[in-house]
Design a protein around this motif. Structure first.
Motif, PDB file in Angstrom:
ATOM      1  N   ALA A  94     -23.571  12.766  18.037  1.00 58.17           N
ATOM      2  CA  ALA A  94     -23.871  12.051  19.272  1.00 58.17           C
ATOM      3  C   ALA A  94     -23.380  10.605  19.218  1.00 58.17           C
ATOM      4  O   ALA A  94     -22.893  10.073  20.213  1.00 58.17           O
ATOM      5  CB  ALA A  94     -25.365  12.102  19.559  1.00 58.17           C
ATOM      6  N   LYS A  95     -23.496   9.973  18.074  1.00 62.52           N
ATOM      7  CA  LYS A  95     -23.059   8.579  17.942  1.00 62.52           C
ATOM      8  C   LYS A  95     -21.548   8.459  18.182  1.00 62.52           C
ATOM      9  O   LYS A  95     -21.091   7.512  18.821  1.00 62.52           O
ATOM     10  CB  LYS A  95     -23.435   8.017  16.580  1.00 62.52           C
ATOM     11  CG  LYS A  95     -23.338   6.496  16.540  1.00 62.52           C
ATOM     12  CD  LYS A  95     -23.937   5.897  15.301  1.00 62.52           C
ATOM     13  CE  LYS A  95     -25.367   6.137  15.060  1.00 62.52           C
ATOM     14  NZ  LYS A  95     -26.339   5.573  15.987  1.00 62.52           N
ATOM     15  N   ALA A  96     -20.782   9.420  17.703  1.00 59.56           N
ATOM     16  CA  ALA A  96     -19.336   9.409  17.932  1.00 59.56           C
ATOM     17  C   ALA A  96     -19.025   9.550  19.421  1.00 59.56           C
ATOM     18  O   ALA A  96     -18.123   8.888  19.944  1.00 59.56           O
ATOM     19  CB  ALA A  96     -18.664  10.523  17.141  1.00 59.56           C
ATOM     20  N   HIS A  97     -19.793  10.377  20.114  1.00 58.88           N
ATOM     21  CA  HIS A  97     -19.594  10.526  21.558  1.00 58.88           C
ATOM     22  C   HIS A  97     -20.004   9.257  22.293  1.00 58.88           C
ATOM     23  O   HIS A  97     -19.380   8.877  23.282  1.00 58.88           O
ATOM     24  CB  HIS A  97     -20.358  11.741  22.076  1.00 58.88           C
ATOM     25  CG  HIS A  97     -19.703  13.029  21.714  1.00 58.88           C
ATOM     26  ND1 HIS A  97     -19.008  13.784  22.619  1.00 58.88           N
ATOM     27  CD2 HIS A  97     -19.605  13.680  20.532  1.00 58.88           C
ATOM     28  CE1 HIS A  97     -18.519  14.852  22.013  1.00 58.88           C
ATOM     29  NE2 HIS A  97     -18.872  14.807  20.742  1.00 58.88           N
ATOM     30  N   LEU A  98     -21.021   8.586  21.817  1.00 58.05           N
ATOM     31  CA  LEU A  98     -21.419   7.310  22.407  1.00 58.05           C
ATOM     32  C   LEU A  98     -20.322   6.265  22.217  1.00 58.05           C
ATOM     33  O   LEU A  98     -20.076   5.437  23.104  1.00 58.05           O
ATOM     34  CB  LEU A  98     -22.735   6.819  21.809  1.00 58.05           C
ATOM     35  CG  LEU A  98     -23.974   7.588  22.242  1.00 58.05           C
ATOM     36  CD1 LEU A  98     -25.178   7.150  21.418  1.00 58.05           C
ATOM     37  CD2 LEU A  98     -24.243   7.416  23.722  1.00 58.05           C
ATOM     38  N   ALA A  99     -19.664   6.304  21.082  1.00 54.83           N
ATOM     39  CA  ALA A  99     -18.551   5.376  20.837  1.00 54.83           C
ATOM     40  C   ALA A  99     -17.436   5.613  21.849  1.00 54.83           C
ATOM     41  O   ALA A  99     -16.865   4.665  22.401  1.00 54.83           O
ATOM     42  CB  ALA A  99     -18.024   5.549  19.417  1.00 54.83           C
ATOM     43  N   ARG A 100     -17.142   6.863  22.116  1.00 56.66           N
ATOM     44  CA  ARG A 100     -16.116   7.206  23.101  1.00 56.66           C
ATOM     45  C   ARG A 100     -16.532   6.714  24.483  1.00 56.66           C
ATOM     46  O   ARG A 100     -15.719   6.179  25.232  1.00 56.66           O
ATOM     47  CB  ARG A 100     -15.888   8.713  23.110  1.00 56.66           C
ATOM     48  CG  ARG A 100     -14.767   9.156  24.002  1.00 56.66           C
ATOM     49  CD  ARG A 100     -14.553  10.626  23.900  1.00 56.66           C
ATOM     50  NE  ARG A 100     -15.845  11.286  23.986  1.00 56.66           N
ATOM     51  CZ  ARG A 100     -16.019  12.514  24.423  1.00 56.66           C
ATOM     52  NH1 ARG A 100     -14.998  13.235  24.784  1.00 56.66           N
ATOM     53  NH2 ARG A 100     -17.216  13.056  24.479  1.00 56.66           N
ATOM     54  N   PHE A 101     -17.812   6.881  24.815  1.00 60.32           N
ATOM     55  CA  PHE A 101     -18.320   6.372  26.091  1.00 60.32           C
ATOM     56  C   PHE A 101     -18.112   4.868  26.187  1.00 60.32           C
ATOM     57  O   PHE A 101     -17.724   4.353  27.227  1.00 60.32           O
ATOM     58  CB  PHE A 101     -19.811   6.684  26.246  1.00 60.32           C
ATOM     59  CG  PHE A 101     -20.093   7.844  27.148  1.00 60.32           C
ATOM     60  CD1 PHE A 101     -20.315   7.649  28.499  1.00 60.32           C
ATOM     61  CD2 PHE A 101     -20.145   9.122  26.637  1.00 60.32           C
ATOM     62  CE1 PHE A 101     -20.581   8.708  29.332  1.00 60.32           C
ATOM     63  CE2 PHE A 101     -20.411  10.191  27.454  1.00 60.32           C
ATOM     64  CZ  PHE A 101     -20.626   9.992  28.808  1.00 60.32           C
TER      65      PHE A 101
END
Length: 96
Positions: A67-74
Motif C-alpha cells: 500500500a505504501k508503494a501505491h501511496l507513493a505513486r499517488f
C-alpha cells in the motif's frame, strides 16, 4: 449470445468487488488493498481515485506493505494528493 459473452467478465468483476467490499468492511487488510486497486483501475466499480486513496491509506496503516508503494505513486501522479515529489520519495523509501 455475443453480448452475454462480453458481459460475463463485467459481471464476474462486480461479484469479485462485492466479495472484496465485504471482506474489507470486516477488516481484511489484503481485501482493502485489492479493493483500492479496483477503484483505481475501474475494475467492477467506477474509477474513484479518492476512494482508492482512502483504502490504500487504511491498508498502509494496518501494515499492508504494498500500500505504501501505491501511496507513493499517488503522491507523484494523481489528483487527490497532487504532485508531491518529496512525499513520493519519502513513501518510496519507506516502502523499500
Amino acid at each position: 449470445m455475443l453480448l452475454m459473452m462480453l458481459a460475463a467478465p463485467l459481471m464476474a468483476g462486480a461479484q469479485q468487488v462485492d466479495k472484496l467490499q465485504k471482506k474489507a468492511a470486516s477488516g481484511d487488510v489484503k481485501a482493502m488493498f485489492e479493493l483500492a486497486d479496483c477503484y483505481q483501475a475501474g475494475y467492477g466499480v467506477p474509477v474513484d481515485s479518492a476512494k482508492a486513496l482512502e483504502l490504500y491509506r487504511k491498508a498502509d496503516a494496518l501494515g499492508e506493505a504494498e500500500a505504501k508503494a501505491h501511496l507513493a505513486r499517488f503522491a507523484l501522479y494523481y489528483g487527490p494528493m497532487g504532485h508531491d515529489s518529496a512525499e513520493c520519495y519519502r513513501l518510496s523509501k519507506a516502502a523499500a
